[in-house]
Design an enzyme around this catalytic site. Structure first.
Site, PDB file in Angstrom:
ATOM      1  N   GLY B  48      34.930  44.459   6.279  1.00 33.95           N
ATOM      2  CA  GLY B  48      36.115  44.418   7.123  1.00 33.95           C
ATOM      3  C   GLY B  48      36.629  43.044   7.213  1.00 33.95           C
ATOM      4  O   GLY B  48      35.724  42.086   7.965  1.00 33.95           O
ATOM      5  N   CYS B 132      36.457  52.701  12.371  1.00 39.55           N
ATOM      6  CA  CYS B 132      35.097  51.732  12.932  1.00 39.55           C
ATOM      7  C   CYS B 132      34.887  52.244  14.359  1.00 39.55           C
ATOM      8  O   CYS B 132      35.816  51.971  15.244  1.00 39.55           O
ATOM      9  CB  CYS B 132      35.204  50.211  12.874  1.00 39.55           C
ATOM     10  SG  CYS B 132      33.818  49.426  13.499  1.00 39.55           S
ATOM     11  N   GLY B 219      23.708  56.717   6.321  1.00 41.05           N
ATOM     12  CA  GLY B 219      22.589  57.047   5.671  1.00 41.05           C
ATOM     13  C   GLY B 219      22.388  58.631   5.599  1.00 41.05           C
ATOM     14  O   GLY B 219      23.155  59.437   5.838  1.00 41.05           O
ATOM     15  N   GLY B 246      25.817  58.370   3.054  1.00 40.09           N
ATOM     16  CA  GLY B 246      24.319  58.958   2.955  1.00 40.09           C
ATOM     17  C   GLY B 246      23.857  58.968   1.585  1.00 40.09           C
ATOM     18  O   GLY B 246      22.453  59.460   1.167  1.00 40.09           O
TER      19      GLY B 246
HETATM   20  C1  LIG Z   1      25.786  47.510   8.422  1.00 37.57           C
HETATM   21  C2  LIG Z   1      27.009  48.511   7.971  1.00 37.57           C
HETATM   22  C3  LIG Z   1      28.361  47.954   8.191  1.00 37.57           C
HETATM   23  C4  LIG Z   1      29.511  48.563   7.918  1.00 37.57           C
HETATM   24  N1  LIG Z   1      30.773  47.772   7.825  1.00 37.57           N
HETATM   25  C5  LIG Z   1      31.798  48.452   7.508  1.00 37.57           C
HETATM   26  C6  LIG Z   1      33.151  47.629   7.475  1.00 37.57           C
HETATM   27  O1  LIG Z   1      33.074  46.531   7.745  1.00 37.57           O
HETATM   28  N2  LIG Z   1      34.064  48.393   7.252  1.00 37.57           N
HETATM   29  C7  LIG Z   1      34.172  49.810   6.958  1.00 37.57           C
HETATM   30  O2  LIG Z   1      35.034  50.390   6.814  1.00 37.57           O
HETATM   31  N3  LIG Z   1      32.789  50.632   7.013  1.00 37.57           N
HETATM   32  C8  LIG Z   1      31.859  49.803   7.263  1.00 37.57           C
HETATM   33  N4  LIG Z   1      30.601  50.473   7.379  1.00 37.57           N
HETATM   34  C9  LIG Z   1      30.381  51.988   7.002  1.00 37.57           C
HETATM   35  C10 LIG Z   1      30.280  52.112   5.392  1.00 37.57           C
HETATM   36  O3  LIG Z   1      30.951  51.638   4.507  1.00 37.57           O
HETATM   37  C11 LIG Z   1      30.212  53.742   5.193  1.00 37.57           C
HETATM   38  O4  LIG Z   1      31.429  54.303   5.282  1.00 37.57           O
HETATM   39  C12 LIG Z   1      29.179  54.408   6.162  1.00 37.57           C
HETATM   40  O5  LIG Z   1      28.133  53.671   6.324  1.00 37.57           O
HETATM   41  C13 LIG Z   1      28.606  55.724   5.400  1.00 37.57           C
HETATM   42  O6  LIG Z   1      28.136  55.624   4.020  1.00 37.57           O
HETATM   43  P1  LIG Z   1      26.459  55.201   3.940  1.00 37.57           P
HETATM   44  O7  LIG Z   1      25.634  56.425   4.721  1.00 37.57           O
HETATM   45  O8  LIG Z   1      26.170  55.039   2.378  1.00 37.57           O
HETATM   46  O9  LIG Z   1      26.302  53.938   4.659  1.00 37.57           O
HETATM   47  C14 LIG Z   1      29.355  49.884   7.601  1.00 37.57           C
HETATM   48  C15 LIG Z   1      28.013  50.583   7.620  1.00 37.57           C
HETATM   49  C16 LIG Z   1      26.920  49.790   7.712  1.00 37.57           C
HETATM   50  C17 LIG Z   1      25.730  50.524   7.608  1.00 37.57           C
END
Ligand SMILES: Cc1cc2nc3c(=O)[nH]c(=O)nc-3n(C[C@H](O)[C@H](O)[C@H](O)COP(=O)(O)O)c2cc1C
Ligand SMILES: Cc1cc2nc3c(=O)[nH]c(=O)nc-3n(C[C@H](O)[C@H](O)[C@H](O)COP(=O)(O)OP(=O)(O)OC[C@H]3O[C@@H](n4cnc5c(N)ncnc54)[C@H](O)[C@@H]3O)c2cc1C
Ligand SMILES: Cc1cc2nc3c(=O)[nH]c(=O)nc-3n(C[C@H](O)[C@H](O)[C@H](O)COP(=O)(O)OP(=O)(O)OC[C@H]3O[C@@H](n4cnc5c(N)ncnc54)[C@H](O)[C@@H]3O)c2cc1C
Ligand SMILES: Cc1cc2nc3c(=O)[nH]c(=O)nc-3n(C[C@H](O)[C@H](O)[C@H](O)COP(=O)(O)O)c2cc1C
Ligand code: FES
Ligand code: FES
Lengths: 256, 312, 312, 256
Positions: B48, B132, B219, B246
């Site tokens: 972001g 967020c 996750g 996840g």
């Molecule tokens: C450490 C971290 C930082 C994240 N920062 C952002 C961000 O800056 N903007 C955003 O839209 N989503 C952010 N997310 C969300 C991820 O893009 C994603 O939507 C969410 O983690 C679910 O997917 P995942 O389970 O594969 O991580 C962040 C997630 C994590 C874990």
């Protein structure tokens, strides 16, 4: 610096008093490049379910044989699993990572609380000048290695335990108070509360002070901004801006 | 044997692969470039970016939970100017498309970042983060209300002709209402899901563990929730979906495609395996070959259309 | 050394222990009696009962996910009459309090079960389930709308003077709105959370795996979400909370109490360890002794009040 | 019946062709009480993360030594972990659970598709009358045990493989068609689609037919209503109303 992600092979493993594990890994790149204060991330295989990698300071290296040693406390699921690896098995490793301690000046004090001794023992062995290691534990049983393991010309080791069962009876800070006057600089690693007080003592004594911090980590390489600590220049990443920081940079904020 | 065609068009962004890097975990890409061949990625969605620098939330910001990760980064970022001068240039030649995740505390702030990014070379899309959970104002507050969603997306839409993705929050009663609002306001595609709001308590201190009390859960733990929301959104809107939440295996990737996603993004998965990207792609290709499905597009929403008929 | 006092009062139900059996996984209790000493439990909340028998959803009804379980039982149950004649009698002498989870498709159905249970010997409380995600009508449809919540709880309240728990759904934008509606309509306590709505897809057939397409996600995966909702509800209502979602250890129990729950329930955890109940209680006692906190009541919501100060 | 939850000790483990595991456990109660068609639930230790227990049919018992054997295919995380247990280690076990096959009449056919052979092999060994086992696999490599393992006076074993690499070239149903005429009853376990067709063939032949079904399970003891299958009397629990059902009860619904 290119981060190296590779499979390390468990060369030897020693578990002492059910709580401490010394793991020696065949990891040539990390062994050659690893500097005191740096750490590696160990990855748990996915058969155990998704788990974040675990960070461990480098405790020793044998550059000729391509080995690195880690010394850690078995605290939870991750360290239990790592300690359960058989000799000869492979484990994914990323590193060496993070910043290192600057070369200590002659007469520097290396103050270790508990397992904070791991990176300082590495520093003490590698340093080219006389240094004094102060290693404090709660009781004799909590020594993570035999004092004989940490010797080289010019290296002095003082032990302390809170219950007096080994070395001086007192805390790390008591030990520090006793040796601070002669010290040229302070290098420390251990619980945050101890670091905070050690840092103010060093500041009062007017000597340079470097601290190795810990924070929960996810990426370990500076990408996720998850492991920050507050500094006078705002939040900094422990994994890539640290783990070693000049004490003056760190904002302790009364938080331990 | 035919070679599977992985190309997809995500709301006007032509992608070479349907597997993207989710916003956040990869930061601005620098660190992971050394560990992954980014040309294997359909695109990288960078962390972001706000119009001014944001400090983020106090430490600790991470806590591991059962098959999940709580984070409360709070969108720490160097701000638009610094992003453009320092972070964007090295990304331009990493061999993949670039999508910028944008954030704000007010509609004006969103609009300001969007306008600042409009027409910049090398930016292939914007992802409007209205979801967020780690902000006091803005962020999720927009993404949980259809009217606010409509306003912020319209405002951003007016600033730019770059393809717009809108990133939805799962912390809502009905995802389709928000999805429809975003579509109506001009989104070219939807990203879902962002993290679920959650917390953990340190039983030793008796206090919330995260410096910010609450964090966002990501996750494998959240995959079933994410998948259902993609399924529901697919039944509600006409624009393409970017599914995430996840993903750690090729089988997860396939599930999201079958549920209705045109492409997917991997976030937390990179922490478990820093080289995950290429494995996911290989696994997807293997599956497609095995199932005799040669275009990713044909996988999209297949579960809504009766599934795969591969009986002899 | 003092012995910790585990007694709590949950909206008028005096419990010997703050650890309860959640509605569903334990069925009507029979099977688990052989494996657990039920007198260790504060109460058993039996599986949802409707006025008429319900068939439930088509198979398969279970799918394991990362640290979680999706179920789509669909509240199969023999109906009020059969519950009273066959299931309740053997439970009466199992040494613990009995709370009956009640369900309906309409307000009238809820009211009918409540009135049928009113005054029955051995029933210590009713838990109004307005949050089951596995029903087409009723269930969660009530629990995601504050007005519907108010109506159904008021209707049930009129039928009975037995202590009323209202079981909330996590599938909402703001849990406090629903919590307040339930409190206002006369609930004596709130149970939270029920399962998160989710799904999984069988990539071999390309179709949703569960017979009902969607299911409810429970287990450790959802604990951070549940904990946050308990924390939020604790800040919003005055009535006591029964916290649940993913409990498998004493440390999880403590987290829920610290977040604001007066008591907790364990559901899916019983599947991982059919003898879990006594271990949780022992672990709680151990923690209380170690922390010098001798009344469970003093743990409740402690994280809202600055945590534990046990520094020497 | 009181359900018994206890720690079983891994006595021996054989893994064949990387895919099949025969696990023999010291589990006196289960070995004494276990009947053909019944199953046990194996619990995975929590260090691997929360995981539902896995159901396995009893393949053999040695009541004198207090042993039970399970025969399973290594398919996913649970069976991989179970197959990884060392001899001598303990594993939590619940059972025996569920219904059993009725005593087969002389001349009964026991039709096994793939690993469905486990409970039928147990039944064939225990049965007091002559029975014929029809065991069909895809190819010779998929035999989960050596045919010599399954012998007793009066027991006839016919093999089939789809590629003809062992026994008759054909499917389980082809094999059934060949033997149905002489059969007094049919007992079957295997893929649902096979069971559905076998059941209609038995019905046409006018013989009794019993099927052992599988469903995803959580509690294994009839409490959660998670493992139901459709029957002519509505949904029934595979774990406690089954896993053995009279074929006439089961509604196949065209679903495989
Ligand atoms: C450490 C971290 C930082 C994240 N920062 C952002 C961000 O800056 N903007 C955003 O839209 N989503 C952010 N997310 C969300 C991820 O893009 C994603 O939507 C969410 O983690 C679910 O997917 P995942 O389970 O594969 O991580 C962040 C997630 C994590 C874990
Ligand atoms: C840069 C760095 C270097 C480290 N070097 C060493 C080392 O050389 N030797 C060593 O013993 N440990 C070291 N640690 C700490 C080590 O990483 C943790 O003990 C380990 O991750 C715990 O994993 P677990 O799964 O066993 O415990 P968990 O189940 O995750 O937690 C068990 C307990 O450990 C605490 N804990 C978990 N992670 C951390 C962490 N990152 N920092 C502080 N406390 C934590 C938890 O609060 C909990 O009480 C280091 C940490 C960092 C960040
Ligand atoms: C009463 C009963 C008796 C059984 N007896 C045996 C036996 O004697 N030998 C044997 O090899 N297997 C048997 N099974 C099946 C066995 O329980 C599953 O293979 C096992 O649980 C898979 O666990 P996993 O973690 O390795 O696989 P998962 O990772 O859970 O799944 C791997 C694959 O197996 C399939 N699968 C998982 N669980 C089941 C299930 N319950 N039924 C059908 N398919 C499933 C999945 O769809 C997936 O494709 C039995 C099942 C039941 C219900
Ligand atoms: C198999 C199963 C059946 C359930 N049946 C009911 C039910 O009848 N009524 C109800 O209110 N909740 C039911 N629940 C929800 C649980 O009571 C509980 O709210 C939820 O599972 C979260 O807790 P847990 O993670 O400890 O299981 C059921 C859950 C499961 C897993
Ligand atoms: S752990 Fe990701 S930035 Fe430090
Ligand atoms: S597995 Fe719970 S009823 Fe069968």
């Amino acid at each position: 610096m290119v981060n190296s992600y590779s499979t390390a092979i468990v060369e030897t493993k020693e578990i002492t008093s059910d709580r401490y594990c010394k793991l020696t890994l065949k990891a040539p790149a990390a062994s050659v490049k690893g500097l005191p204060g740096q750490f590696v991330m160990l990855y748990l295989p996915s058969e155990y379910g998704p788990m974040l990698p675990r960070p461990f300071s480098i405790y020793a290296t044998d550059r000729e044989k391509g080995l690195i040693s880690l010394l850690f406390e078995i605290r939870g699921r991750g360290t239990e699993l790592v300690a359960g690896f058989d000799e000869g098995s492979g484990i994914k490793l990323l590193g060496p990572l993070g910043s290192c301690f600057p070369e200590p000046p002659p007469g520097a004090l290396l103050l270790a609380g508990g397992l904070g001794v791991a990176p300082l023992a590495f520093l003490a062995r590698r340093a080219k000048t006389p240094v004094t290691v102060l290693y404090a534990v709660q009781k004799a049983d909590n020594l993570a290695f035999q004092p004989e393991e940490l010797t080289r010309p010019g290296l002095i080791l003082h032990l302390a335990s809170e219950d007096g069962s080994i070395g001086y009876e007192g805390t790390a800070l008591d030990l520090l108070a006793m040796h601070l006057e002669q010290a040229s600089a302070l290098y420390s690693c251990g619980p945050r509360k101890m670091l905070s007080k050690a840092a103010s003592m060093a500041a009062k004594a007017g000597i340079e002070c470097f601290l190795s911090l810990e924070e929960r980590m996810a990426c370990g390489i500076g990408a996720c901004l998850g492991c920050v600590t507050e500094t006078v220049q705002g939040y900094k990443r422990v994994c890539s801006d640290g783990p070693v920081f000049a004490a003056g940079e760190v904002v302790f904020n009364g938080k331990a | 044997m035919e070679k599977p065609d992985l190309k997809v068009n995500l709301g006007g962004i032509a992608l070479e692969s349907p597997i993207l890097a989710a916003s956040g975990p990869f930061g601005y890409g620098h660190q992971y470039r050394e560990l992954n061949d980014f040309s294997q990625l359909g695109a990288i969605i960078v962390k972001g970016v706000s119009s001014e620098p944001w400090a983020g939330n106090p430490a600790p910001r991470l806590a591991e939970t059962a098959s999940g990760l709580l984070n409360s980064i709070g969108l720490q970022n160097p701000g638009l100017k610094s992003f453009l001068s320092d972070d964007l240039p090295p990304l331009r030649d990493c061999g993949t498309k670039i999508i910028v995740n944008i954030v704000g505390r007010t509609i004006e702030e969103y609009a300001a970042v969007a306008s600042g990014l409009d027409g910049i070379d090398g930016i292939n899309g914007l992802e409007v983060n209205i979801s967020c959970p780690n902000l006091k104002a803005g962020g999720m507050a927009f993404g949980t209300d259809p009217e606010a969603t409509h306003k912020v997306v319209s405002a951003v839409r007016q600033q730019t002709s770059i393809p717009l993705l809108v990133k939805l929050s799962p912390n809502v009663t009905d995802i389709t209402v928000i999805a429809l609002a975003a579509e109506d306001a001009g989104a070219d595609a939807l990203s879902l899901i962002n993290t679920l709001s959650g917390m953990t308590i340190d039983i030793e201190s008796g206090r919330p563990f995260l410096g910010n009390t609450f964090g966002g859960l990501s996750g494998p733990a959240i995959l079933p929730v994410a998948l259902k929301m993609v399924w529901q959104a697919a039944g509600a809107v006409k624009i393409p979906l970017l599914g995430m939440g996840g993903i750690t295996s090729a089988s997860d990737v396939v599930q999201f495609l079958l549920a209705g996603a045109s492409a997917v993004a991997v976030g937390t998965g990179i922490f478990y395996n820093p080289e995950i990207v290429s494995g996911l792609k290989e696994g997807l290709v293997e599956y497609m070959v095995r199932k005799n499905i040669y275009r990713v597009e044909d996988l999209t929403a297949l579960a809504h259309r009766g599934g795969i008929n591969d009986e002899q």
